[in-house]
Write a protein that holds these residues in place. Structure first.
Motif, mmCIF file in Angstrom:
data_model
loop_
_atom_site.group_PDB
_atom_site.id
_atom_site.type_symbol
_atom_site.label_atom_id
_atom_site.label_comp_id
_atom_site.label_asym_id
_atom_site.label_seq_id
_atom_site.Cartn_x
_atom_site.Cartn_y
_atom_site.Cartn_z
ATOM 1 N N ALA A 1 0.837 -1.206 0.000
ATOM 2 C CA ALA A 1 0.000 0.000 0.000
ATOM 3 C C ALA A 1 0.869 1.253 0.000
ATOM 4 O O ALA A 1 0.598 2.213 -0.747
ATOM 5 N N MET A 2 1.912 1.245 0.811
ATOM 6 C CA MET A 2 2.805 2.407 0.855
ATOM 7 C C MET A 2 3.592 2.550 -0.444
ATOM 8 O O MET A 2 3.848 3.664 -0.917
ATOM 9 N N THR A 3 3.973 1.414 -1.028
ATOM 10 C CA THR A 3 4.652 1.455 -2.327
ATOM 11 C C THR A 3 3.775 2.143 -3.362
ATOM 12 O O THR A 3 4.217 3.051 -4.082
ATOM 13 N N LEU A 4 2.511 1.723 -3.435
ATOM 14 C CA LEU A 4 1.585 2.324 -4.398
ATOM 15 C C LEU A 4 1.304 3.781 -4.076
ATOM 16 O O LEU A 4 1.179 4.619 -4.980
ATOM 17 N N LEU A 5 1.164 4.083 -2.794
ATOM 18 C CA LEU A 5 0.907 5.460 -2.374
ATOM 19 C C LEU A 5 2.015 6.379 -2.893
ATOM 20 O O LEU A 5 1.745 7.429 -3.498
ATOM 21 N N LEU A 6 3.256 5.998 -2.664
ATOM 22 C CA LEU A 6 4.387 6.823 -3.098
ATOM 23 C C LEU A 6 4.539 6.820 -4.615
ATOM 24 O O LEU A 6 4.812 7.861 -5.227
ATOM 25 N N MET A 7 4.350 5.653 -5.229
ATOM 26 C CA MET A 7 4.486 5.580 -6.687
ATOM 27 C C MET A 7 3.459 6.457 -7.382
ATOM 28 O O MET A 7 3.763 7.152 -8.360
ATOM 29 N N SER A 8 2.212 6.426 -6.876
ATOM 30 C CA SER A 8 1.164 7.215 -7.505
ATOM 31 C C SER A 8 1.373 8.705 -7.253
ATOM 32 O O SER A 8 1.343 9.517 -8.185
ATOM 33 N N ALA A 9 1.608 9.064 -5.996
ATOM 34 C CA ALA A 9 1.739 10.487 -5.648
ATOM 35 C C ALA A 9 2.947 11.121 -6.323
ATOM 36 O O ALA A 9 2.880 12.276 -6.768
ATOM 37 N N ARG A 10 4.054 10.387 -6.409
ATOM 38 C CA ARG A 10 5.285 10.964 -6.970
ATOM 39 C C ARG A 10 5.525 10.565 -8.430
ATOM 40 O O ARG A 10 6.587 10.852 -8.986
ATOM 41 N N ARG A 11 4.550 9.899 -9.033
ATOM 42 C CA ARG A 11 4.559 9.602 -10.463
ATOM 43 C C ARG A 11 5.773 8.762 -10.868
ATOM 44 O O ARG A 11 6.336 8.910 -11.959
ATOM 45 N N THR A 12 6.180 7.847 -10.009
ATOM 46 C CA THR A 12 7.422 7.121 -10.264
ATOM 47 C C THR A 12 7.314 6.129 -11.413
ATOM 48 O O THR A 12 8.280 5.932 -12.160
ATOM 49 N N ALA A 13 6.171 5.457 -11.558
ATOM 50 C CA ALA A 13 6.029 4.519 -12.677
ATOM 51 C C ALA A 13 6.073 5.268 -14.010
ATOM 52 O O ALA A 13 6.707 4.820 -14.971
ATOM 53 N N GLU A 14 5.418 6.417 -14.039
ATOM 54 C CA GLU A 14 5.447 7.257 -15.239
ATOM 55 C C GLU A 14 6.873 7.704 -15.539
ATOM 56 O O GLU A 14 7.325 7.698 -16.697
ATOM 57 N N GLY B 1 16.229 15.403 -19.548
ATOM 58 C CA GLY B 1 17.030 15.944 -18.454
ATOM 59 C C GLY B 1 16.190 16.684 -17.434
ATOM 60 O O GLY B 1 15.030 17.041 -17.681
ATOM 61 N N TRP B 2 16.799 16.913 -16.274
ATOM 62 C CA TRP B 2 16.102 17.560 -15.153
ATOM 63 C C TRP B 2 15.755 19.002 -15.454
ATOM 64 O O TRP B 2 16.515 19.717 -16.117
ATOM 65 N N HIS B 3 14.580 19.428 -14.951
ATOM 66 C CA HIS B 3 14.234 20.857 -14.963
ATOM 67 C C HIS B 3 13.252 21.117 -13.832
ATOM 68 O O HIS B 3 12.622 20.184 -13.311
ATOM 69 N N PRO B 4 13.105 22.354 -13.393
ATOM 70 C CA PRO B 4 12.361 22.663 -12.165
ATOM 71 C C PRO B 4 10.889 22.259 -12.162
ATOM 72 O O PRO B 4 10.308 22.094 -11.086
ATOM 73 N N THR B 5 10.276 22.104 -13.314
ATOM 74 C CA THR B 5 8.855 21.740 -13.337
ATOM 75 C C THR B 5 8.619 20.351 -13.919
ATOM 76 O O THR B 5 7.508 20.039 -14.350
ATOM 77 N N GLN B 6 9.656 19.519 -13.900
ATOM 78 C CA GLN B 6 9.534 18.175 -14.455
ATOM 79 C C GLN B 6 8.676 17.281 -13.563
ATOM 80 O O GLN B 6 8.936 17.118 -12.385
ATOM 81 N N MET B 7 7.623 16.711 -14.121
ATOM 82 C CA MET B 7 6.817 15.661 -13.491
ATOM 83 C C MET B 7 6.496 15.966 -12.030
ATOM 84 O O MET B 7 6.767 15.164 -11.138
ATOM 85 N N LEU B 8 5.899 17.103 -11.799
ATOM 86 C CA LEU B 8 5.586 17.483 -10.424
ATOM 87 C C LEU B 8 4.450 16.634 -9.879
ATOM 88 O O LEU B 8 3.383 16.515 -10.474
#
Length: 320
Positions: A113-126, A138-145
């Motif tokens: 549940a915590m894995t999914l919570l963090l993955m969804s909120a922080r868009r990690t799978a995307e 490359g990194w930029h200040p508004t990347q995948m917020l």
């Protein structure tokens, strides 16, 4: 007179330690197939074995029991905490005891549940898909917020063992405020407020479903609930797929009415609609809730404890 060794069918391949112990206790047949048992297989098993260790997908419905008065099988030691695939009342009517494996699954399921919570909120799978595609510039200040979870409000639907374990992780690990919807009040060692389902939907930044499956909870989460959630909020389901009206969830995600979702279970599992797989704002896992060797071994050992107690003339420790 020496007691005859009970004949037991184990419905799926199990971790080696589970099989090794089973073979010391019973006359074991291991079904070497990970697909759910067919109706004919279940009927044959009820007639041929003294006990069965079934699991998710083995649908022992009233129809399966209907052609028996009292089958040879007297014990269904379910491998898993959820047992909504077994008609317990029908089993009881035919002299069959049912047990499950609570406790062993609590922490592992809460961790997913915590894995999914963090993955969804922080868009990690995307983000992982972006890197693998070769299109990351490359990194930029508004990347995948995404959504910063620390200090936010989590709403837990179902405050049993697993719900409480999730709430503990959210409160002590991330300083989150905890709301919960449950049939009864729960005394816990951290601040948690019981609210209605509607209030939970309205005030939670993250919603986690942790209720049992079954007729009472089928489609308890639908369009009304999703329409009440905040548009930045994330929805996590580690319970049972049919607790959620999947079509309503897809509609909410497609329309952007919620911020995202993380799912480990599906309404028609293992079928996952293309409408879900095509969305970037949903994280999809293949029912990994208890997928750790130690946990699956512990589950198998609990199921064997239940079988052993039953055949020793005792009440199984986890009878349902």
């Amino acid at each position: 007179m020496t007691r005859k060794t009970p004949r037991v069918l184990i419905a799926r391949p199990m971790p080696p330690a589970v099989m090794a112990r089973a073979e010391t206790l019973f006359d074991v047949e291991n079904r070497d197939n990970n697909a759910p048992m067919s109706g004919s297989e279940m009927r044959s098993a009820l007639a041929l074995y003294d006990g069965i260790m079934p699991t998710l997908g083995d649908r022992f419905t009233a129809d399966i029991f209907a052609e028996f008065g009292r089958p040879r099988c007297k014990m269904l030691a379910n491998f898993g905490v959820g047992y909504n695939h077994i008609d317990v009342a029908a089993a009881r009517d035919h002299g069959v005891t049912v047990s499950n494996t609570p406790g062993a699954v609590t922490d592992a399921t809460a961790d997913i549940a915590m894995t999914l919570l963090l993955m969804s909120a922080r868009r990690t799978a995307e983000g992982e898909r972006l890197v693998r595609s070769g299109n990351w510039a490359g990194w930029h200040p508004t990347q995948m917020l995404g959504l910063h979870v620390s200090g936010k409000t989590v709403g837990i639907i179902g405050m049993g063992r697993i719900g409480q374990a999730i709430a503990q992780r959210c409160h002590f690990g991330f300083g989150m405020q905890v709301l919960y919807a449950n049939r009864s009040h729960k005394e816990v060692d951290f601040p948690a407020r019981q609210v209605s389902l509607t209030d939970l939907a309205e005030h939670s930044d993250i919603v986690v479903v942790a209720v049992p499956g079954g007729a009472e909870t089928r489609h308890m989460i639908g369009s009304t609930f999703f329409n009440t959630m905040q548009d930045h909020a994330h929805f996590i389901n580690i319970a049972r797929g049919d607790v959620v009206d999947e079509a309503a969830l897809i509609d909410a995600l497609q329309a952007g009415r919620i911020g995202g979702a993380g799912l480990d279970v599906y309404e028609f599992e293992p079928e996952v609609p293309q409408a879900l797989t095509r969305l970037d704002n949903v994280t999809l896992l293949p029912h990994l809730g208890t997928a750790a060797l130690e946990v699956r071994t512990a589950m198998g050992m609990l199921a064997l404890d239940n079988l052993q107690a039953f055949f020793d003339g005792e009440t199984p420790p986890n009878a349902v």
